[in-house]
Design an enzyme around this catalytic site. Structure first.
Site, PDB file in Angstrom:
ATOM      1  N   GLU A 169       0.854  -1.187   0.000  1.00  0.00           N
ATOM      2  CA  GLU A 169       0.000   0.000   0.000  1.00  0.00           C
ATOM      3  C   GLU A 169       0.903   1.255   0.000  1.00  0.00           C
ATOM      4  O   GLU A 169       1.950   1.265   0.666  1.00  0.00           O
ATOM      5  CB  GLU A 169      -0.842  -0.046   1.293  1.00  0.00           C
ATOM      6  CG  GLU A 169      -1.757   1.121   1.547  1.00  0.00           C
ATOM      7  CD  GLU A 169      -2.493   0.961   2.892  1.00  0.00           C
ATOM      8  OE1 GLU A 169      -2.105   0.101   3.718  1.00  0.00           O
ATOM      9  OE2 GLU A 169      -3.464   1.710   3.109  1.00  0.00           O
ATOM     10  N   LYS A 194      -9.406   2.489  -1.859  1.00  0.00           N
ATOM     11  CA  LYS A 194      -9.632   1.812  -0.572  1.00  0.00           C
ATOM     12  C   LYS A 194     -10.974   2.211   0.048  1.00  0.00           C
ATOM     13  O   LYS A 194     -11.223   3.400   0.295  1.00  0.00           O
ATOM     14  CB  LYS A 194      -8.482   2.144   0.375  1.00  0.00           C
ATOM     15  CG  LYS A 194      -8.498   1.375   1.686  1.00  0.00           C
ATOM     16  CD  LYS A 194      -7.236   1.696   2.494  1.00  0.00           C
ATOM     17  CE  LYS A 194      -7.111   0.895   3.765  1.00  0.00           C
ATOM     18  NZ  LYS A 194      -5.874   1.204   4.493  1.00  0.00           N
ATOM     19  N   CYS A 217      -5.195  -3.337   2.452  1.00  0.00           N
ATOM     20  CA  CYS A 217      -4.923  -3.392   3.888  1.00  0.00           C
ATOM     21  C   CYS A 217      -6.151  -3.618   4.761  1.00  0.00           C
ATOM     22  O   CYS A 217      -6.669  -4.722   4.827  1.00  0.00           O
ATOM     23  CB  CYS A 217      -4.129  -2.158   4.307  1.00  0.00           C
ATOM     24  SG  CYS A 217      -3.128  -2.506   5.781  1.00  0.00           S
ATOM     25  N   VAL A 267       0.135  -2.132  10.701  1.00  0.00           N
ATOM     26  CA  VAL A 267       0.827  -1.699  11.913  1.00  0.00           C
ATOM     27  C   VAL A 267       0.441  -2.549  13.120  1.00  0.00           C
ATOM     28  O   VAL A 267       1.029  -2.416  14.182  1.00  0.00           O
ATOM     29  CB  VAL A 267       0.588  -0.201  12.203  1.00  0.00           C
ATOM     30  CG1 VAL A 267       1.311   0.665  11.192  1.00  0.00           C
ATOM     31  CG2 VAL A 267      -0.899   0.145  12.219  1.00  0.00           C
ATOM     32  N   MET A 268      -0.576  -3.394  12.952  1.00  0.00           N
ATOM     33  CA  MET A 268      -0.944  -4.307  14.042  1.00  0.00           C
ATOM     34  C   MET A 268      -0.428  -5.691  13.665  1.00  0.00           C
ATOM     35  O   MET A 268      -0.758  -6.209  12.594  1.00  0.00           O
ATOM     36  CB  MET A 268      -2.466  -4.357  14.210  1.00  0.00           C
ATOM     37  CG  MET A 268      -3.037  -3.046  14.689  1.00  0.00           C
ATOM     38  SD  MET A 268      -4.829  -3.101  14.927  1.00  0.00           S
ATOM     39  CE  MET A 268      -5.412  -3.295  13.271  1.00  0.00           C
TER      40      MET A 268
HETATM   41  C1  ACM Z   1      -4.053  -0.162   7.124  1.00  0.00           C
HETATM   42  O1  ACM Z   1      -5.150  -0.223   6.586  1.00  0.00           O
HETATM   43  N1  ACM Z   1      -3.029   0.486   6.556  1.00  0.00           N
HETATM   44  C2  ACM Z   1      -3.814  -0.831   8.396  1.00  0.00           C
END
Ligand code: ACM
Length: 264
Positions: A38, A110, A143, A170-171
């Site tokens: 991404e 997105k 993501c 990030v998780m």
């Molecule tokens: C995300 O959607 N970048 C966690």
């Protein structure tokens, strides 16, 4: 068919450098379909809407998309890449393009924005796209879309056999887990291309968690990368394995759905 991903560490704001890095990494192996992370060209942690607007590019006219189209032509491959898109009406989207060797181009914006993305980007307004690239039908999601089973299910119902999933996770752990479920419950291959490294452009420090992976329609992890290193990985698959949705002689993942009992 050979499918692969680039797990890389983009440097914020250095689109030309990040594009060069992604291309150099893709040159290390051959694949029919590549997935890049991404926002691979800009980096992730914007601090103002003006900054996102300044770094976003029009699609398909922008340098990043044009250069990827050229690369896809030269290397005879398809590429799914996450980037910041500046739409003709000025809206900025967290988008993904799929480009092909004959100049083909598809766009996804997105739909499920995560955290502060809601401050910089307009939520996606294009239905989940499925593109026939010849060897297989490819669906795009980005993501955080992984958290919503409806995204992958919609792509599968539209015929996707491979889910291309650019990510900036990030998780830790969540998407590696959910994408195995998305693959298994829909009988599709999934390619999650995550990034590594850290961005600390505000008082929030973001650690990107790596562990990009490719999963088979039976939920097996075919390859998974490290948490913290740049890596290029390619696996050979038979995309026809994603066409038969049966689990056994009595059960079919899609045909057995009881939509009259589901709330939307
Ligand atoms: C995300 O959607 N970048 C966690």
């Amino acid at each position: 068919m050979r499918i692969g991903y680039v797990q890389m560490e983009p440097i914020f704001g250095e689109a030309e450098r990040n594009l060069r890095r992604a291309k150099n990494m893709m040159k290390q192996q051959n694949a029919d379909l590549w997935v890049l992370p991404e926002l691979f060209a800009t980096g992730y942690q914007f601090t103002a809407q003006e900054e996102a607007a300044a770094l976003a590019e029009p699609v398909p006219e922008g340098v990043t998309t044009q250069d990827l189209i050229l690369f896809a032509h030269e290397r005879c491959c398809h590429i799914v890449a996450g980037l910041a898109e500046k739409a003709p009406n000025g809206a900025i989207y967290n988008a993904a393009v799929l480009v092909g060797p004959k100049g083909q181009l598809s766009l996804y914006r997105k739909i499920h924005l995560f955290l502060e993305e809601k401050r910089w980007f307009t939520p996606g307004d294009i239905p989940f796209p499925v593109i026939d690239i010849g060897e297989a039908k490819v669906g795009m999601m980005i993501c955080f879309d992984h958290f919503f089973p409806e995204a992958a299910r919609t792509l599968a119902l539209r015929g996707a056999e491979i889910l291309a999933h650019p990510a900036n996770l990030v998780m830790p752990v969540y998407a590696q887990l959910t994408m195995r479920a998305r693959a298994l419950e829909n009988g599709v291959f999934t390619i999650t291309a995550n990034r590594v490294g850290t961005e600390a452009r505000s008082d929030k420090i973001l650690h990107f968690t790596g562990e990009s992976q490719i999963v088979s329609p039976s939920g097996d992890v075919l390859v998974r990368s490290s948490k913290d290193k740049e890596e290029v990985r390619v696996v050979k698959i038979d995309p026809t394995a994603a066409r038969d949705k049966s689990l056994n002689p009595y059960n079919d993942r899609l045909a057995d759905r009881r939509v009259d009992f589901y709330d939307s």
